[in-house]
Design a protein around this motif. Structure first.
Motif, PDB file in Angstrom:
ATOM      1  N   ALA A 387      11.531  36.768  31.278  1.00 34.92           N
ATOM      2  CA  ALA A 387      10.571  37.460  32.141  1.00 34.92           C
ATOM      3  C   ALA A 387       9.146  36.947  31.975  1.00 34.92           C
ATOM      4  O   ALA A 387       8.397  36.835  32.948  1.00 34.92           O
ATOM      5  N   ASP A 388       8.770  36.594  30.730  1.00 32.29           N
ATOM      6  CA  ASP A 388       7.366  36.253  30.483  1.00 32.29           C
ATOM      7  C   ASP A 388       6.964  34.870  30.988  1.00 32.29           C
ATOM      8  O   ASP A 388       5.781  34.569  31.091  1.00 32.29           O
ATOM      9  N   VAL A 389       7.930  34.010  31.252  1.00 36.27           N
ATOM     10  CA  VAL A 389       7.607  32.664  31.765  1.00 36.27           C
ATOM     11  C   VAL A 389       8.123  32.485  33.188  1.00 36.27           C
ATOM     12  O   VAL A 389       7.959  31.409  33.781  1.00 36.27           O
ATOM     13  N   ALA A 390       8.721  33.520  33.757  1.00 35.05           N
ATOM     14  CA  ALA A 390       9.310  33.395  35.100  1.00 35.05           C
ATOM     15  C   ALA A 390       8.249  33.014  36.141  1.00 35.05           C
ATOM     16  O   ALA A 390       8.512  32.200  37.036  1.00 35.05           O
ATOM     17  N   ALA A 391       7.046  33.572  36.008  1.00 39.29           N
ATOM     18  CA  ALA A 391       5.990  33.255  36.987  1.00 39.29           C
ATOM     19  C   ALA A 391       5.564  31.801  36.876  1.00 39.29           C
ATOM     20  O   ALA A 391       5.317  31.138  37.887  1.00 39.29           O
ATOM     21  N   VAL A 392       5.494  31.302  35.652  1.00 35.75           N
ATOM     22  CA  VAL A 392       5.120  29.899  35.435  1.00 35.75           C
ATOM     23  C   VAL A 392       6.171  28.975  36.060  1.00 35.75           C
ATOM     24  O   VAL A 392       5.836  27.966  36.701  1.00 35.75           O
ATOM     25  N   ILE A 393       7.420  29.335  35.890  1.00 36.51           N
ATOM     26  CA  ILE A 393       8.495  28.521  36.480  1.00 36.51           C
ATOM     27  C   ILE A 393       8.506  28.655  38.001  1.00 36.51           C
ATOM     28  O   ILE A 393       8.630  27.660  38.724  1.00 36.51           O
ATOM     29  N   SER A 394       8.325  29.871  38.488  1.00 36.96           N
ATOM     30  CA  SER A 394       8.272  30.072  39.942  1.00 36.96           C
ATOM     31  C   SER A 394       7.164  29.237  40.568  1.00 36.96           C
ATOM     32  O   SER A 394       7.285  28.764  41.688  1.00 36.96           O
ATOM     33  N   ALA A 395       6.071  29.084  39.816  1.00 38.15           N
ATOM     34  CA  ALA A 395       4.934  28.335  40.347  1.00 38.15           C
ATOM     35  C   ALA A 395       5.152  26.825  40.269  1.00 38.15           C
ATOM     36  O   ALA A 395       4.288  26.058  40.698  1.00 38.15           O
ATOM     37  N   GLY A 396       6.274  26.398  39.703  1.00 37.73           N
ATOM     38  CA  GLY A 396       6.558  24.964  39.757  1.00 37.73           C
ATOM     39  C   GLY A 396       7.017  24.320  38.461  1.00 37.73           C
ATOM     40  O   GLY A 396       7.616  23.244  38.492  1.00 37.73           O
ATOM     41  N   ALA A 397       6.729  24.934  37.326  1.00 38.90           N
ATOM     42  CA  ALA A 397       7.118  24.304  36.061  1.00 38.90           C
ATOM     43  C   ALA A 397       8.634  24.157  35.981  1.00 38.90           C
ATOM     44  O   ALA A 397       9.381  24.956  36.555  1.00 38.90           O
ATOM     45  N   SER A 398       9.070  23.135  35.266  1.00 46.18           N
ATOM     46  CA  SER A 398      10.493  23.016  34.977  1.00 46.18           C
ATOM     47  C   SER A 398      10.904  24.135  34.038  1.00 46.18           C
ATOM     48  O   SER A 398      10.064  24.742  33.357  1.00 46.18           O
ATOM     49  N   GLY A 399      12.206  24.391  33.998  1.00 51.59           N
ATOM     50  CA  GLY A 399      12.702  25.434  33.100  1.00 51.59           C
ATOM     51  C   GLY A 399      13.927  24.965  32.341  1.00 51.59           C
ATOM     52  O   GLY A 399      14.718  24.175  32.862  1.00 51.59           O
ATOM     53  N   ILE A 400      14.036  25.394  31.107  1.00 52.53           N
ATOM     54  CA  ILE A 400      15.278  25.207  30.351  1.00 52.53           C
ATOM     55  C   ILE A 400      15.637  26.563  29.753  1.00 52.53           C
ATOM     56  O   ILE A 400      14.817  27.169  29.052  1.00 52.53           O
ATOM     57  N   ASP A 401      16.828  27.031  30.087  1.00 62.59           N
ATOM     58  CA  ASP A 401      17.297  28.302  29.519  1.00 62.59           C
ATOM     59  C   ASP A 401      18.343  28.006  28.451  1.00 62.59           C
ATOM     60  O   ASP A 401      19.364  27.388  28.740  1.00 62.59           O
ATOM     61  N   LEU A 402      18.075  28.450  27.245  1.00 63.34           N
ATOM     62  CA  LEU A 402      19.013  28.266  26.124  1.00 63.34           C
ATOM     63  C   LEU A 402      19.738  29.596  25.981  1.00 63.34           C
ATOM     64  O   LEU A 402      19.187  30.572  25.461  1.00 63.34           O
ATOM     65  N   ALA A 403      20.962  29.638  26.486  1.00 59.36           N
ATOM     66  CA  ALA A 403      21.643  30.919  26.714  1.00 59.36           C
ATOM     67  C   ALA A 403      22.381  31.416  25.480  1.00 59.36           C
ATOM     68  O   ALA A 403      23.360  30.820  25.031  1.00 59.36           O
ATOM     69  N   GLN A 404      21.913  32.547  24.967  1.00 57.72           N
ATOM     70  CA  GLN A 404      22.576  33.173  23.827  1.00 57.72           C
ATOM     71  C   GLN A 404      23.772  33.995  24.294  1.00 57.72           C
ATOM     72  O   GLN A 404      23.792  34.470  25.435  1.00 57.72           O
ATOM     73  N   SER A 405      24.712  34.187  23.411  1.00 59.87           N
ATOM     74  CA  SER A 405      25.862  35.019  23.751  1.00 59.87           C
ATOM     75  C   SER A 405      25.433  36.471  23.916  1.00 59.87           C
ATOM     76  O   SER A 405      24.787  37.041  23.045  1.00 59.87           O
TER      77      SER A 405
END
Lengths: 453, 453
Positions: A387-405
């Motif tokens: 949630a805290d970086v979603a706006a930064v990614i929406s605005a164009g930044a690349s994203g990497i999600d490291l998915a925990q179980s």
């Protein structure tokens, strides 16, 4: 071990710049991180010395002081708090009692932003909805003077996707019930455990809807209420007295590992420092703060990376991502090339999703090869960040999600049970190893890794 | 299946009286009981319609009415309540807060018979004892003005024997601490789970010791306090306000299946109807009442047994076996040949222990053969009964203990988590089958089965 060595060799060969490989030996950093104890030290320290850290309270302010001292002591640069203002909501009493021949108490917790019954409480009859859809379908006015009970049943999913589906009962159920005349709303906790520990969490009121008391029943209590309703009408006495206390101060804590090439942009790694008030927030999200800081420190200690790594310990995520929004407002004009957040506990990372520009494809390939020995596969979902970086990614930044179980995450999420004993040190170390690997590769990549669009 | 048929044949051959075998076909009764739904119906009904049933309260009185109506409807004879008087203790507020730089709340529950802090609460420093033995070893007067914290750690055992060992911290720890000057006592819950649900339970004050506030911390909170104490002295604010409310009424509920041979004596089967106040007491002990009543009804429905089966749903077991003592006083001159109690949850019975006279040896052999197909082995411990029949056994009656698995019992015991969802219907049915088998054999045995001495 053979496979591991082979993969490490492949990853090293794939690096086009051998100088960077010497500064940040990805495989060596990754394997060393499996012995990490810093993430545990941060998780243990924050949860023990501060305890619960409700947004914009004195507890959260103590957590910011603690965070600044800790990140400074660890050697990060530009450590500071960036304050912001937000509305403050605090929990009061919360009691529920079945009236009449089956008199008994039920265990519940007010949802964040819940209205109050007032000190005298309220008494009303319960109207049952087996699902959120049933509540949506109820005609306007039919809930007048009643308590809506939404018995929406969450299921376990490894990727946590069921939270999106079933969480609607909490996020908007109370507002919908209020708009149809309800005097209070109870939901079956958005959770998967059978303990008498209700799951709190934020609820949102639509424009023009006046907040009503809204609370979550523990699963055993939701099923008890369901059984009682099968025997006939149920009247409840509710005493739920949270308060809105006007505007208060929260803040984001930021720390940096400055990069050697300012033009290469910022890699933002985040968690949130606040927690709900019912527990010490070990998995939500002290461990996330431990993981991202421990990984960033490992890169820092191995030599200056190409890109600046910025660590964001966001404030006030729980009641509505206030820290994430404040961060975006303050920093949206900076060059964020990549953003990632750890906010899903501390269990083993099982896959990663990456949304990078075409130029970043070799970087993602190197990441996939380097993470495979840690048991991390390559996912195909878009990376949207926490949630805290979603706006930064929406605005164009690349994203990497490291998915925990997420298989046991919603047993504890937002309950009194989110305490240190739920963090498995071995799995926590695997997280640090995955994050260290990700940072070693992305912060040093000679390729353009972002923005993604 | 081959093995089962063979064992049933062996059991039938071993019966010296074929007429009895025709009336009560042990194997057929046993196998039919594996489809039992009465024990579940009783457990579900009592926990849902009454909820928690604290001794000598209005809730327990409602439970007695419910019990009489239920046992009467089931067709039992001589159904009645036998009232008795006892001191009443009820829970008040209970809060604990760490003071100072690590300010935070801890989750705890007052122990039964705890004293009160008074409405203003108390503030004092904590003194740590790693074990009950350490507390015992503390010199007199050294706890003056302090809060004793006994961090005695219970371990899991299948037979529940660890409760005897570790339970001392709860049963007598507070009294010992009070006698050494403590103003309050906290214990690590006598339990094996990591949920924020503290384990209550009775504590006893030695002659002349004035009750002090005494409470159990949930395991996560006990370990939090331990971590805080490692960082330095800890002061707590305690608000624990239970009340002793003078004498009140409780009662035993009794029902019978009259036997054809009054001289053959009574087989007493028991459970307790009361529960602690924190939960609906599903495993402690609604399921026990369901099990013994369901088994007795199966015998009754199959034809009149030789011996009278008396079902005792005891009142007020939890705060000090008041019902068991009252029963013994009222009935000690009757001819009890055998007594048994179900008061250890509803998980699978894995062994049985029997203390019978020499003449009863063939009966025990038949029982062992008939129970083997249910996965029940023969134990070598003396049978001492549950608390409510212990006096009857001590006075000479034979005993048979049907031992349930305790592997998860102390995860829920005396906590808010003792709710219906903890009862596994399949394991509950196995319990009914074992009890039905035991009653079919013992209530009809032509041999002398008791008294044991």
């Amino acid at each position: 071990m053979t496979k591991r060595i082979l993969l490490a060799a492949v990853a090293a060969l794939a690096l086009p710049c051998s100088a960077l490989a010497q500064t940040h030996d990805v495989a060596a950093l990754r394997d060393a991180a499996l012995q990490d104890d810093l993430a545990w030290e941060i998780t243990e320290g924050l949860t023990t010395e501060i305890g619960a850290r409700l947004a914009a309270t004195e507890d959260e302010a103590r957590a910011r002081k603690w965070a600044i001292a800790k990140l400074t002591a660890l050697g990060f640069q530009n450590v500071r708090s960036e304050p912001f203002r937000m509305p403050v909501w605090v929990r009061g009493e919360e009691k529920a009692e079945v009236l009449g021949q089956h008199a008994q108490k039920l265990s519940l917790a007010a949802l964040g932003n819940s209205g109050s019954t007032g000190a005298k409480g309220i008494e009303a009859e319960v109207v049952y909805f087996a699902s959120f859809a049933d509540l949506q379908a109820a005609p306007a006015g039919t809930l007048k003077g009643k308590i809506a009970f939404i018995d929406h049943r969450m299921t376990v999913t490894q990727d946590g996707s069921s939270y999106g589906v079933f969480g609607a009962a909490r996020r908007t159920g109370p507002s919908i019930a209020a708009s149809k005349g309800a005097v209070a709303t109870l939901i079956r906790s958005i959770g998967t455990d059978y303990h008498r520990n209700p799951h709190t969490g934020g609820t949102n009121w639509a424009q023009g809807v006046k907040p009503i008391p809204a609370a979550a029943l523990a699963l055993p209590d939701a099923e008890q209420l369901e059984r009682l309703l099968k025997r006939g009408p149920v009247r409840l006495k509710l005493d739920i007295t949270p308060q809105f206390k006007g505007q208060g101060e929260s803040g984001n804590v930021i720390a940096e590992v400055p990069g050697s090439d300012p033009a290469a942009g910022i890699v933002l790694v985040a968690c949130h420092l606040d927690s709900w008030d019912l527990a010490t927030g070990a998995i939500d999200d002290a461990s996330g703060c431990g993981i991202v800081a421990a990984a960033a420190k490992r890169i820092m200690d191995a030599g200056q990376p190409r890109r600046t790594i910025r660590v964001l310990w966001a404030g006030a995520e729980e009641p509505g991502v206030w820290g994430g929004k404040a961060y975006f407002e303050a920093h949206k004009n900076e060059r964020h090339v990549l953003a990632s957040e750890s906010d899903f506990g501390a269990d083993r990372i099982w896959k990663f999703d990456a949304t990078l520009p075409e130029s970043g494809k070799p970087v993602v390939d190197r990441l996939a090869a380097a993470l495979a020995p840690l048991g991390v596969g390559r996912g195909r979902d878009p990376a949207t960040g926490g949630a805290d970086v979603a706006a930064v990614i929406s605005a164009g930044a690349s994203g990497i999600d490291l998915a925990q179980s997420g298989l046991r995450y919603f047993d504890y999420h937002h309950t009194p049970d989110d305490t240190l004993d739920k963090v498995d040190p071995a799995q926590l170390r695997q997280n640090v190893a995955v994050w260290t690997t990700m940072l070693a590769i992305t912060a040093n990549a000679p390729e353009q890794i972002g923005p993604a669009r």
